[in-house]
Design a protein around this motif. Structure first.
Motif, PDB file in Angstrom:
ATOM      1  N   ASP A  12       2.578  37.414  49.483  1.00 46.15           N
ATOM      2  CA  ASP A  12       2.357  36.289  49.782  1.00 46.15           C
ATOM      3  C   ASP A  12       3.540  35.741  50.865  1.00 46.15           C
ATOM      4  O   ASP A  12       4.589  35.683  50.677  1.00 46.15           O
ATOM      5  N   ARG A  13       3.400  35.222  52.017  1.00 49.48           N
ATOM      6  CA  ARG A  13       4.185  34.782  52.826  1.00 49.48           C
ATOM      7  C   ARG A  13       4.694  33.609  52.822  1.00 49.48           C
ATOM      8  O   ARG A  13       5.933  32.901  53.019  1.00 49.48           O
ATOM      9  N   ASP A  14       3.714  32.700  52.266  1.00 48.95           N
ATOM     10  CA  ASP A  14       3.772  31.315  51.967  1.00 48.95           C
ATOM     11  C   ASP A  14       4.964  30.883  50.969  1.00 48.95           C
ATOM     12  O   ASP A  14       5.930  30.128  51.138  1.00 48.95           O
ATOM     13  N   ASN A  15       4.886  31.725  49.863  1.00 47.69           N
ATOM     14  CA  ASN A  15       5.955  31.178  48.802  1.00 47.69           C
ATOM     15  C   ASN A  15       7.205  32.178  48.837  1.00 47.69           C
ATOM     16  O   ASN A  15       7.814  32.081  47.918  1.00 47.69           O
ATOM     17  N   GLY A  16       7.174  32.985  49.852  1.00 50.60           N
ATOM     18  CA  GLY A  16       8.350  33.818  50.101  1.00 50.60           C
ATOM     19  C   GLY A  16       8.546  34.971  49.364  1.00 50.60           C
ATOM     20  O   GLY A  16       9.469  35.751  49.467  1.00 50.60           O
TER      21      GLY A  16
ATOM     22  N   GLU B 206      11.120  28.040  56.128  1.00 52.98           N
ATOM     23  CA  GLU B 206       9.811  27.766  56.935  1.00 52.98           C
ATOM     24  C   GLU B 206       9.931  29.067  58.133  1.00 52.98           C
ATOM     25  O   GLU B 206       9.057  29.326  58.428  1.00 52.98           O
TER      26      GLU B 206
ATOM     27  N   ARG C  78       8.223  32.020  57.057  1.00 53.50           N
ATOM     28  CA  ARG C  78       7.035  31.862  56.845  1.00 53.50           C
ATOM     29  C   ARG C  78       5.991  32.432  57.854  1.00 53.50           C
ATOM     30  O   ARG C  78       5.012  32.893  57.720  1.00 53.50           O
ATOM     31  N   THR C  79       6.654  32.381  59.170  1.00 53.65           N
ATOM     32  CA  THR C  79       5.589  32.387  60.226  1.00 53.65           C
ATOM     33  C   THR C  79       5.913  33.456  61.050  1.00 53.65           C
ATOM     34  O   THR C  79       7.128  33.829  60.948  1.00 53.65           O
TER      35      THR C  79
ATOM     36  N   ASN D 119      12.527  23.297  47.880  1.00 49.97           N
ATOM     37  CA  ASN D 119      11.613  24.247  48.327  1.00 49.97           C
ATOM     38  C   ASN D 119      11.029  25.493  47.188  1.00 49.97           C
ATOM     39  O   ASN D 119      10.267  26.064  47.682  1.00 49.97           O
TER      40      ASN D 119
END
Ligand code: GLY
Ligand code: MN
Ligand code: MN
Length: 493
Positions: A138-142, A41, A44-45, A29
């Motif tokens: 950024d939330r996607d890359n943590g 995951e 992320r959301t 990941n």
């Protein structure tokens, strides 16, 4: 402060151990080791959109635009780079509280670490200004929960769009600024001393001499304050007045503890009403009052001694007061303390009377020094005539410092101004300065009678030069020895 479990564990795990324990997850990941795909995951959301569309510009936005326009006019065709500066390590992984560079805050109204203002020259004249800031995490890359600057750790940042609304400037991602500056062509100047990475990107494009001209301009442009700035200085002074009152009310607690009680009491007021103190509070009791910048504040506070308190609240917009009162700890001056205090008061009155538009900057200093020299001769500490004493500067053994300085976002404001614009210049309406004469008899000064030794007195007020004279912004604090005693009696009862 305790960190989240996984985070702490990761920080204390060596790469080798991690590689052995969790090689697959680390590769899979691309996040920090110890974070499962499922957790990554999950994180992320499920977060609400909190973008704010109702923001109004900061109150000084109109002023900052006018300041940038004047700067643009002064340096046509040149790229100008003004960094906010970076966090400074206090120890290990803790930093000092951040304070943006004065130049950056004055030109943008923003106070964010790592920010950079870039004024890019336009082909047809003038500049396009842009503010480079760190965007939201950024939330996607943590990074928002795993990176050191993640918002989960340090708090929500404004989005670039939100910052555009607040500061009235286009905002860009600061992570690109070094590269953009490296690639830029044409003449460029940078305000040095705030951001090593920005300076490194410009190293073969700038010269010390040209950068100093930019710095000098930004110092001199701040000599005359606009009405927003004067309002902020008045706020700083008003909070400072309340801080002084707080101190008088707890002098008995200070007597039972130390000067630190005074420092802490004033600091509470500064943090509750403002951003901070504008400089280290000088809480100097007894002989410590003869040390000009006594900020250790670890000595005893004793009845019968004088307390010299030199302190200033800094507003949220970074404007600071700089006020000194010298107070008898037990509420009454002794005869000798009063004699010395009254001489300093008289010198301050003479200094204040010399603060008016058109006067030479140094006039107020000279007026105050003349009074002090006269008293020192009168008391037999110096041999007259006074003119000779002043010519040789002999009073300075006990007056020690200049009688004031410009005041603003720095306590010693506009320090990079040229002599002809400041010390050898002329007072103008809108200038703000302190008037702060003092007399200091060191505890080990064998040239004065023993009873003088260890007495230090300074009285310091913050003045605005007006169209027809001056306004004392700190007039709410008493200054004469009698008024000080009355004020203390009232507050202590
Ligand atoms: N507090 C420093 C000064 O009075 O200049
Ligand atoms: Mn001061
Ligand atoms: Mn001062």
């Amino acid at each position: 402060m305790a960190a989240a479990e996984e985070h702490t564990a990761d920080e204390h795990t060596t790469d080798e151990q991690t590689a052995e324990e969790e090689p697959v997850k680390q590769r899979k990941n691309g996040l920090y080791p110890g974070v499962s795909d499922e957790l990554a995951e999950n994180m992320r959301t499920g977060w609400a959109d909190t973008e704010r569309t109702d923001l109004s510009p900061v109150p000084q936005a109109g002023r900052t635009a006018a300041r940038r326009a004047a700067l643009s006019e002064r340096f046509p065709g040149e790229r100008l780079v003004v960094p906010a500066g970076n966090l400074k390590v206090r120890s290990n992984d803790t930093d000092y509280p951040f304070r943006a560079s004065v130049e950056y805050a004055w030109l943008t109204g923003n106070q964010t670490e790592d920010g950079v203002l870039v004024m890019e020259p336009k082909a047809g004249g003038g500049h396009d200004a842009a503010l480079y800031l760190l965007p939201r995490s950024d939330r996607d890359n943590g990074e928002f929960w795993l990176g050191g600057q993640g918002e989960l750790w340090v708090g929500r940042r404004n989005s670039l769009t939100e910052s555009e609304r607040l500061y009235g400037l286009p905002c860009k991602d600061v992570r690109k600024v070094a590269e953009e500056l490296r690639e830029a062509t044409g003449p460029v100047r940078v305000v040095r001393g705030h951001d090593a990475a920005v300076e490194a990107a410009l190293t073969d494009k700038v010269t010390r001499e040209r950068d100093d001209e930019l710095r000098t301009y930004l110092s001199e442009a701040r000599l005359v304050k606009d009405d927003f700035e004067v309002g902020e200085l008045q706020k700083a002074v008003d909070s400072t007045v309340r801080g002084f009152e707080d101190v008088v009310k707890v002098l008995d607690r200070a007597e039972a503890t130390s000067e630190r009680y005074i420092e802490g009491t004033f600091f509470l007021r500064a943090r509750v009403e403002g951003n901070d103190v504008g400089y280290g509070s000088i809480c100097a009791s007894g002989p410590h009052a003869t040390t000009l910048h006594w900020v250790r504040n670890d000595g005893p506070v004793r009845s019968g001694d004088l307390l010299l308190l030199d302190a200033g609240v800094e507003t949220h917009t970074y404007y600071t007061a700089d006020v000194t009162r010298t107070l008898p700890v037990d509420g009454r001056f002794s005869d000798l303390q009063r004699k010395i205090y009254d001489a300093v008061y008289e010198a301050q009155e003479a200094g204040i009377a010399a603060v008016k538009p058109g006067a030479k900057y140094l006039d107020f200093h000279e007026a105050a020094q003349r009074v002090l020299a006269t008293r020192l001769v009168e008391w037999g500490l110096l041999e007259g005539p006074v003119e000779k004493v002043l010519e040789l500067g002999l009073q300075r053994r006990w007056t020690l410092h200049g009688t004031g300085h410009m005041l603003g976002m720095d306590v010693h404001d506009c320090a990079a101004a040229r002599r002809e614009a400041y010390a050898e210049g002329t007072l103008e309406p809108g200038m703000c300065l302190t008037v702060e004469p003092g007399l200091y008899f060191q505890p080990d000064d064998l040239t004065v009678p023993e009873e003088y030794r260890g007495i230090g007195v300074r009285i310091e007020d913050d003045l605005l030069v007006t169209e027809d004279g001056n306004r004392n912004l700190s007039a709410a604090l008493p200054r004469t020895s009698g008024d000080v005693e009355e004020w203390m009696a009232r507050l202590k009862s």
